[in-house]
Design a protein around this motif. Structure first.
Motif, PDB file in Angstrom:
ATOM      1  N   MET A  54      16.877  47.183 -35.685  1.00  0.00           N
ATOM      2  CA  MET A  54      17.799  48.041 -36.435  1.00  0.00           C
ATOM      3  C   MET A  54      19.090  47.295 -36.741  1.00  0.00           C
ATOM      4  O   MET A  54      19.595  46.541 -35.918  1.00  0.00           O
ATOM      5  N   VAL A  55      19.625  47.526 -37.911  1.00  0.00           N
ATOM      6  CA  VAL A  55      20.920  46.988 -38.298  1.00  0.00           C
ATOM      7  C   VAL A  55      21.922  48.122 -38.113  1.00  0.00           C
ATOM      8  O   VAL A  55      21.753  49.203 -38.660  1.00  0.00           O
ATOM      9  N   HIS A  56      22.927  47.872 -37.311  1.00  0.00           N
ATOM     10  CA  HIS A  56      23.935  48.899 -37.043  1.00  0.00           C
ATOM     11  C   HIS A  56      25.195  48.574 -37.826  1.00  0.00           C
ATOM     12  O   HIS A  56      25.860  47.574 -37.584  1.00  0.00           O
ATOM     13  N   ASP A  57      25.518  49.420 -38.777  1.00  0.00           N
ATOM     14  CA  ASP A  57      26.699  49.212 -39.611  1.00  0.00           C
ATOM     15  C   ASP A  57      27.984  49.571 -38.883  1.00  0.00           C
ATOM     16  O   ASP A  57      29.061  49.142 -39.270  1.00  0.00           O
ATOM     17  N   ASP A  58      27.881  50.338 -37.840  1.00  0.00           N
ATOM     18  CA  ASP A  58      29.085  50.831 -37.180  1.00  0.00           C
ATOM     19  C   ASP A  58      29.611  49.905 -36.089  1.00  0.00           C
ATOM     20  O   ASP A  58      30.566  50.244 -35.409  1.00  0.00           O
ATOM     21  N   ILE A  59      29.023  48.723 -35.911  1.00  0.00           N
ATOM     22  CA  ILE A  59      29.502  47.794 -34.891  1.00  0.00           C
ATOM     23  C   ILE A  59      30.705  47.039 -35.453  1.00  0.00           C
ATOM     24  O   ILE A  59      30.583  46.314 -36.441  1.00  0.00           O
ATOM     25  N   PRO A  60      31.879  47.189 -34.843  1.00  0.00           N
ATOM     26  CA  PRO A  60      33.057  46.479 -35.366  1.00  0.00           C
ATOM     27  C   PRO A  60      32.973  44.983 -35.070  1.00  0.00           C
ATOM     28  O   PRO A  60      32.435  44.564 -34.058  1.00  0.00           O
TER      29      PRO A  60
ATOM     30  N   PRO B 264      13.252  61.949 -28.221  1.00  0.00           N
ATOM     31  CA  PRO B 264      12.209  61.942 -29.246  1.00  0.00           C
ATOM     32  C   PRO B 264      10.812  61.947 -28.622  1.00  0.00           C
ATOM     33  O   PRO B 264      10.577  61.299 -27.605  1.00  0.00           O
ATOM     34  N   GLY B 265       9.889  62.663 -29.250  1.00  0.00           N
ATOM     35  CA  GLY B 265       8.519  62.732 -28.770  1.00  0.00           C
ATOM     36  C   GLY B 265       7.665  61.567 -29.242  1.00  0.00           C
ATOM     37  O   GLY B 265       6.465  61.544 -29.006  1.00  0.00           O
ATOM     38  N   CYS B 266       8.270  60.615 -29.898  1.00  0.00           N
ATOM     39  CA  CYS B 266       7.558  59.451 -30.422  1.00  0.00           C
ATOM     40  C   CYS B 266       7.188  58.480 -29.306  1.00  0.00           C
ATOM     41  O   CYS B 266       7.686  58.567 -28.189  1.00  0.00           O
ATOM     42  N   ASP B 267       6.349  57.515 -29.673  1.00  0.00           N
ATOM     43  CA  ASP B 267       5.915  56.462 -28.762  1.00  0.00           C
ATOM     44  C   ASP B 267       7.139  55.669 -28.312  1.00  0.00           C
ATOM     45  O   ASP B 267       7.782  55.002 -29.132  1.00  0.00           O
ATOM     46  N   PRO B 268       7.500  55.721 -27.004  1.00  0.00           N
ATOM     47  CA  PRO B 268       8.729  55.054 -26.544  1.00  0.00           C
ATOM     48  C   PRO B 268       8.710  53.537 -26.741  1.00  0.00           C
ATOM     49  O   PRO B 268       9.736  52.935 -27.047  1.00  0.00           O
TER      50      PRO B 268
ATOM     51  N   MET C 257       7.270  51.877 -29.166  1.00  0.00           N
ATOM     52  CA  MET C 257       7.536  51.606 -30.583  1.00  0.00           C
ATOM     53  C   MET C 257       9.008  51.847 -30.904  1.00  0.00           C
ATOM     54  O   MET C 257       9.614  51.085 -31.663  1.00  0.00           O
ATOM     55  N   LEU C 258       9.602  52.884 -30.321  1.00  0.00           N
ATOM     56  CA  LEU C 258      11.026  53.144 -30.558  1.00  0.00           C
ATOM     57  C   LEU C 258      11.889  51.997 -30.047  1.00  0.00           C
ATOM     58  O   LEU C 258      12.873  51.623 -30.682  1.00  0.00           O
ATOM     59  N   GLU C 259      11.516  51.411 -28.891  1.00  0.00           N
ATOM     60  CA  GLU C 259      12.259  50.260 -28.371  1.00  0.00           C
ATOM     61  C   GLU C 259      12.166  49.080 -29.331  1.00  0.00           C
ATOM     62  O   GLU C 259      13.162  48.397 -29.593  1.00  0.00           O
TER      63      GLU C 259
ATOM     64  N   ASP D  98       6.265  59.283 -39.321  1.00  0.00           N
ATOM     65  CA  ASP D  98       7.151  58.445 -40.140  1.00  0.00           C
ATOM     66  C   ASP D  98       8.056  57.570 -39.290  1.00  0.00           C
ATOM     67  O   ASP D  98       8.541  56.546 -39.762  1.00  0.00           O
ATOM     68  N   ARG D  99       8.294  57.961 -38.052  1.00  0.00           N
ATOM     69  CA  ARG D  99       9.226  57.225 -37.197  1.00  0.00           C
ATOM     70  C   ARG D  99       8.524  56.143 -36.380  1.00  0.00           C
ATOM     71  O   ARG D  99       8.961  55.002 -36.368  1.00  0.00           O
ATOM     72  N   CYS D 100       7.422  56.488 -35.693  1.00  0.00           N
ATOM     73  CA  CYS D 100       6.819  55.522 -34.767  1.00  0.00           C
ATOM     74  C   CYS D 100       5.437  55.044 -35.207  1.00  0.00           C
ATOM     75  O   CYS D 100       4.836  54.211 -34.536  1.00  0.00           O
ATOM     76  N   LEU D 101       4.915  55.579 -36.292  1.00  0.00           N
ATOM     77  CA  LEU D 101       3.641  55.176 -36.883  1.00  0.00           C
ATOM     78  C   LEU D 101       2.415  55.521 -36.033  1.00  0.00           C
ATOM     79  O   LEU D 101       1.320  55.032 -36.308  1.00  0.00           O
ATOM     80  N   SER D 102       2.555  56.346 -35.013  1.00  0.00           N
ATOM     81  CA  SER D 102       1.388  56.794 -34.266  1.00  0.00           C
ATOM     82  C   SER D 102       0.929  58.137 -34.835  1.00  0.00           C
ATOM     83  O   SER D 102       1.612  58.756 -35.649  1.00  0.00           O
TER      84      SER D 102
END
Length: 192
Positions: A157-163, A143-147, A149-151, A74-78
């Motif tokens: 990614m949209v980061h809501d916590d960025i002031p 994470p054991g996911c495909d690095p 793909m994670l990059e 579900d995270r990296c699609l591999s």
């Protein structure tokens, strides 16, 4: 035609069996999943142990299925293998015609002499697949996911916590409603 012949391998001829307990074991690999149209699971390596408790009135099938199936992370699609561990019971009674009054009870005609468990094995495997399937973390906690793909995902990614910095506010040509300044103070106060 070949699929029908393969499915017959999962038929248990109970008429010739004595009353009591009978054990059946099945190794379920990719060829098993190919027997089903539009499979939700396409690959796997599982051991299904089926215990039949036969009596003159009914059949009780106890299923124990262990192994793993292949699916998409579900995270990296591999591809990722997820564990399956299922235990359940199916009761087969005899009646005038075929029916499934509940998920655990099946009624088959009195004249039947074989009960095919292939579709039940498949169904039990499918419902045992975890809702969320991701690669397990590595020993170092990453994470054991495909690095790669994670990059790529991190880039989008949209980061809501960025002031919002004050410099960005100063660059805006439009005047800022002073009420927003008060809200920003509250937000900044809660983030500290």
């Amino acid at each position: 035609m070949a699929a029908e012949k393969k499915l017959k391998e999962y038929g248990i001829a109970f008429k010739g069996l004595k009353d009591g307990e009978h054990l059946f074991k099945y190794r379920l690999k990719d060829a098993f999943f190919e027997l089903f149209e539009q499979p939700q699971v396409e690959t796997g390596d599982l051991l299904a142990t089926v215990t039949l408790l036969k009596s003159s009135r009914m059949l009780e099938f106890r299923f124990c299925i262990e192994g793993e199936v292949g699916t998409v992370c579900d995270r990296c699609l591999s591809d990722v293998n997820v564990p399956i561990d299922y235990e359940g019971t199916l009761y087969v009674n005899f009646g005038d015609e075929y029916a499934e009054p509940t998920e655990e009870i099946v009624i088959i005609p009195h004249e039947e002499h074989t009960f095919n468990i292939a579709s039940y094995l498949y169904e039990f495997i499918v419902v045992s697949v975890p809702i969320r399937h991701i690669h397990p973390d590595n020993e170092d906690g990453t994470p054991g996911c495909d690095p790669e793909m994670l990059e790529r995902l991190e880039e989008y990614m949209v980061h809501d916590d960025i002031p919002v910095s004050e410099e960005e506010d100063a660059d805006d040509d439009e005047p800022v409603d002073p009420r927003w300044d008060e809200l920003k103070k509250l937000i900044n106060k809660n983030n500290k």
